[in-house]
Design an enzyme around this catalytic site. Structure first.
Site, PDB file in Angstrom:
ATOM      1  CB  CYS A  71       2.117  -2.995   5.257  1.00  0.00           C
ATOM      2  SG  CYS A  71       0.480  -3.524   5.831  1.00  0.00           S
ATOM      3  CG  HIS A 124      -0.345   0.221   2.532  1.00  0.00           C
ATOM      4  ND1 HIS A 124      -0.020   1.465   3.030  1.00  0.00           N
ATOM      5  CD2 HIS A 124       0.014  -0.664   3.491  1.00  0.00           C
ATOM      6  CE1 HIS A 124       0.499   1.337   4.239  1.00  0.00           C
ATOM      7  NE2 HIS A 124       0.543   0.050   4.538  1.00  0.00           N
TER       8      HIS A 124
END
Length: 237
Positions: free
Chosen positions: A207, A192
Site C-alpha cells: 500500500c 491509506h
C-alpha cells in the site's frame, strides 16, 4: 491525666512534629528540583558517514565534503527531530534524504514529465523519491507529500491504474490493522493513513502509506474511477 503530664505529652508531640516538618521541608525542595530538571535524553550523535551525506549536507547548507562531522550530525539530527524521523541520530540515510527530496520537489514534482498530463485529475506516486501528489493536467493540485510504499518482496506495483473502491474506516482482515481513508487502486493496494511515521523502514505490504492529514485530503479530492499512476523503484527493493 494531670496537668503536668498533659504538658509533657504536648511538648513531646510538638518536638516530633517539628522534626517531621523539618525533614519534609528539606526533602521536598530536593524532590521538586530533581523533577524540574529531569529531561528526556537526546540520542547520541553518530559518527558514521551516511550514503547520502553530500546530498544532505547541501540541503542543510553545510560544507559539502561527504564526511560526517559533529556539526553535520547535529544539523541532521535537528532536522530528523523536527520531521519525526526515527532514529534521530544524525545519520544521512535514505529515509532522511527522501524527506528532504519531498521538500525540494514541492514546486514542480513532475518536472521530468513521468506522470501523465493528459488524464485530467490523477494521483501520481513516485516510488524512487517516495512522494505522491495530485495533479490535473500540468497543474499540481495537492502535494507532493511523503509516502511509504511496499518493502522488498511486497513492492507497490507500477503502471496506470484507477481507484475502484473506497473505505473511509477500513479494517484489514489480512494484516489485522486499521487502514483509515483507504482508496484501493490495484488489488489489495491502496492509499491509506497510518498511525506511525511514513519514514519508518522497511515499508508497507504494497500500500501507499500516508500521514493522516494527507490521506484525508486525498479522500476529499479523489473518487472512484480517478486515475492513479505509479512509477519508479523504491530504494532497497
Amino acid at each position: 491525666m494531670s496537668a503536668e503530664a498533659k504538658r509533657k505529652a504536648t511538648s513531646v508531640l510538638a518536638r516530633r512534629l517539628g522534626v517531621l516538618l523539618g525533614a519534609v521541608g528539606i526533602a521536598a525542595p530536593l524532590a521538586i528540583a530533581a523533577g524540574g530538571t529531569a529531561q528526556a535524553a537526546t540520542p547520541a550523535c553518530t559518527t558514521r558517514t551516511g550514503p547520502y551525506q553530500k546530498n544532505v549536507e547541501k540541503f542543510l547548507g553545510r560544507p559539502v565534503d561527504g564526511r560526517q562531522s559533529e556539526a553535520d550530525c547535529r544539523a541532521i539530527q535537528n532536522y530528523q527531530t523536527k520531521n519525526g524521523i526515527s532514529p534521530n541520530i544524525g545519520y544521512a540515510g535514505p529515509v532522511t534524504w527522501a524527506a528532504m527530496q519531498a521538500e525540494t520537489t514541492r514546486r514542480d514534482p513532475n518536472a521530468a514529465g513521468k506522470c501523465p498530463v493528459n488524464k485530467g485529475r490523477i494521483a501520481c506516486v513516485d516510488l524512487t523519491r517516495q512522494i505522491s501528489w495530485i495533479q490535473d493536467g500540468k497543474s499540481v493540485k495537492f502535494g507532493p507529500v511523503p509516502v511509504r510504499t511496499g518493502r522488498d518482496g511486497y513492492a507497490t506495483r507500477t503502471g496506470a491504474k484507477k481507484i475502484y473502491w473506497r473505505s473511509i474506516d477500513h479494517w484489514s482482515t489480512l494484516y489485522n490493522v486499521r487502514m483509515p481513508y483507504a482508496q484501493f487502486f490495484d488489488g489489495g493496494q491502496a492509499f491509506h493513513a497510518i498511525g506511525g511515521s511514513v519514514w519508518s523502514p522497511p515499508g508497507s505490504h504494497g500500500c501507499v502509506n500516508m500521514r493522516t492529514g494527507d490521506a484525508k485530503k486525498y479522500w476529499s479530492m479523489l473518487h472512484n474511477g480517478d486515475n492513479v499512476f505509479v512509477y519508479g523503484r523504491k530504494p532497497g527493493t
